[in-house]
Motif scaffolding. Structure first.
Motif, PDB file in Angstrom:
ATOM      1  N   ARG A  69     105.836  43.103  69.993  1.00  0.00           N
ATOM      2  CA  ARG A  69     107.133  43.201  69.307  1.00  0.00           C
ATOM      3  C   ARG A  69     107.007  44.042  68.050  1.00  0.00           C
ATOM      4  O   ARG A  69     107.906  44.801  67.706  1.00  0.00           O
ATOM      5  N   LEU A  80     105.152  46.494  67.645  1.00  0.00           N
ATOM      6  CA  LEU A  80     105.080  47.906  68.044  1.00  0.00           C
ATOM      7  C   LEU A  80     106.339  48.322  68.818  1.00  0.00           C
ATOM      8  O   LEU A  80     106.360  49.379  69.445  1.00  0.00           O
ATOM      9  N   ARG A  81     107.328  47.446  68.787  1.00  0.00           N
ATOM     10  CA  ARG A  81     108.641  47.719  69.387  1.00  0.00           C
ATOM     11  C   ARG A  81     108.563  48.019  70.887  1.00  0.00           C
ATOM     12  O   ARG A  81     109.248  48.898  71.408  1.00  0.00           O
ATOM     13  N   LEU A  82     107.729  47.280  71.593  1.00  0.00           N
ATOM     14  CA  LEU A  82     107.654  47.414  73.049  1.00  0.00           C
ATOM     15  C   LEU A  82     108.754  46.573  73.694  1.00  0.00           C
ATOM     16  O   LEU A  82     109.000  45.450  73.256  1.00  0.00           O
TER      17      LEU A  82
END
Lengths: 287, 220
Positions: free
Chosen positions: B122, B124-126
């Motif tokens: 989260r 790393l904005r995946l």
């Protein structure tokens, strides 16, 4: 390729449209932040945090110390956008942080979060590759980050072959390659021995100077907070609020040797004088 | 009289060229392939679902473990009633041997992924798909491969037992026939063949297991 250009400078901040995004405004602004956990199984709701206010200046090194369970990690989660505030607001570069980690924010967790199935290099490259960054730029940025954290010689090693401190540095590298303008660290050195902790602190100071990023460090170590920070926020027992904000007045060019400075003792003493009563409260409240 | 090693090997050499034996191998291989596909496939799906939903997993785990400890041979008459004498009964009997360990190992692998990996994803904005592909899958892979390995051996066991007790075809049936006709030479040669195949495949899977266990084998 411009990849190797400047890990040493974070990518320029996107200025928000509001006044808060103007020069000189806070990089991070927290107003009336409260976090309440809903009660489970008939228990009353648990107020974990706040209300608290905080402004972080761009490029500031801010540490948060507080007794166990005071909501330090909750604060970091809310600042990162990993969990939502129950009341109040958080903004980063003038934009509200809600439910998602904003672009430009990097997080390093307390637990080892290096991926054991990837080499050190691939761990560090992980975030960039997910963004489909050109491979040449990935290589340049990762090489630079590994150089910064002193792991250049270990690019092909796997986390299982590294010590705990080195694995934590891998996690820092994975965050650094994304060029965050705000780095949130949740007790990243908590599991390390005292000497490694001091050296890692020096590394962190160097990274902070070279990247120019704003750093918020959660720690339970009084020494760590006193050595590393420009400012220290001392939190009360749960629900955590700031009971003291201490300006250390250290030079930007500093390292762990300032432990010999009389000012260091004065700062730790001041933190402890604030924290002692709160820690006792937290201990008595513990189940 | 037991046959000696040289005689057994020579006999097995001849057997390999024998049409009836080849047919037996094909029958067993077909039943085993289908049973393995079902055991691995459904075991993986069950394990992933139970691993993803903690409460369901906690409820299902003791039930699965209890089911698993039932001697499966006692269920064979029931399976024969359902499927009749034929390929489907052998496939079903093989699959029920393999499915539970694959499910249990997969569930444990999914549950064992450290929560900090998902927080990292989260941070790393995946998205969910990228998290599943790049974090969940490689993190679970060592546990899953161990389950597949155990499932492989047990499914083979199930298929052979199925062939031994109610089948007109396959290597298991040949073993029983050799026992009934007291054909020791054939019996020992079949045993040698089965041991060689099973240990060969087992060693390959174990090597894979160790490989992913050491490093994981996730995508870059």
């Amino acid at each position: 390729m411009t990849g190797g250009a400047a890990l040493s400078r974070p990518e320029p901040a996107r200025t928000g449209g509001s006044a808060a995004g103007a020069a000189g405004a806070a990089h991070v602004r927290v107003r009336g932040l409260t976090r309440v956990y809903p009660g489970a199984g008939g228990r009353p709701p648990l107020k974990a945090l706040g209300p608290l206010d905080l402004d972080l200046a761009p490029g500031e090194f801010f540490s948060v110390v507080g007794p166990s369970g005071c909501g330090k990690s909750t604060l970091l989660d809310v600042l990162a956008g990993l969990s939502a505030a129950s009341a109040g607001s958080v903004s980063f570069e003038g934009r509200a942080v809600t439910g998602q980690v904003p672009d430009g924010v990097g997080v390093v967790f307390q637990e080892d979060s290096s991926f054991p199935w990837l080499s050190v290099f691939d761990n560090a490259a992980f975030g960039l590759r997910r963004l489909k960054t050109p491979e040449a730029e990935v290589r340049a940025r990762v090489a630079e980050a590994l150089g910064l954290i002193g792991l250049s010689g270990f690019a092909d090693a796997f986390p299982a072959q590294l010590s705990g401190g080195m694995r934590q540095r891998v996690c820092i590298a994975r965050t650094l390659v994304m060029r965050p303008r705000l780095i949130l660290l949740d007790e990243p050195f908590g599991a390390l021995d005292q000497q490694t902790k001091l050296l890692m602190g020096d590394e962190l100071l160097r990274l902070w100077r070279e990247t120019g990023a704003t750093i918020l460090l959660i720690t339970h170590s009084l020494d760590e907070a006193a050595l590393l920070s420009d400012r220290i926020g001392v939190m009360s027992a749960r629900p955590g609020r700031f009971i003291d904000l201490i300006e250390t007045g250290w030079d930007r060019e500093r390292d762990s040797r300032i432990a010999a400075d009389p000012g260091f003792g004065a700062i730790t003493a001041r933190i402890w004088s604030q924290l002692r009563e709160e820690s006792l409260k937290a201990m008595r409240a513990a189940p | 009289m037991l046959t000696g090693p040289v005689e057994t090997l020579t006999y097995l050499g001849g057997l390999l060229a024998d049409h009836e034996f080849q047919l037996g191998v094909w029958e067993t291989a077909r039943a085993f392939g289908l049973a393995l596909a079902i055991a691995w496939g459904s075991g993986l799906v069950i394990g992933l679902l139970l691993g993803a939903h903690r409460l369901t997993g906690e409820v299902a785990e003791p039930i699965l473990t209890a089911l698993y400890s039932v001697p499966k041979i006692t269920l064979y008459p029931v399976i024969l009633l359902f499927f009749g004498l034929g390929l489907s009964a052998r496939v079903a009997f093989g699959a029920i041997h393999g499915v539970v360990p694959v499910a249990l190992f997969t569930m444990a692998a999914v549950r064992g992924v450290p929560p900090v990996y998902f927080r990292t994803a989260r941070s790393l904005r995946l998205g969910p798909v990228a998290t599943a592909r790049h974090i969940l899958l490689p993190a679970c892979l060592p546990g899953i491969v161990s389950g597949l390995r155990i499932g492989f051996s047990l499914t083979l066991l199930g298929v052979l037992i199925g062939e031994m007790f109610a089948s007109q075809r396959g290597l298991g049936h040949m073993v029983i026939r050799a026992m009934e006709t007291n054909d020791v030479r054939l019996l020992i040669a079949l045993a040698l063949f089965l041991v060689a195949v099973a240990t060969g495949a087992g060693a390959l899977l174990l090597a894979l297991d160790r490989h992913v266990g050491r490093r994981g084998a996730g995508p870059r």
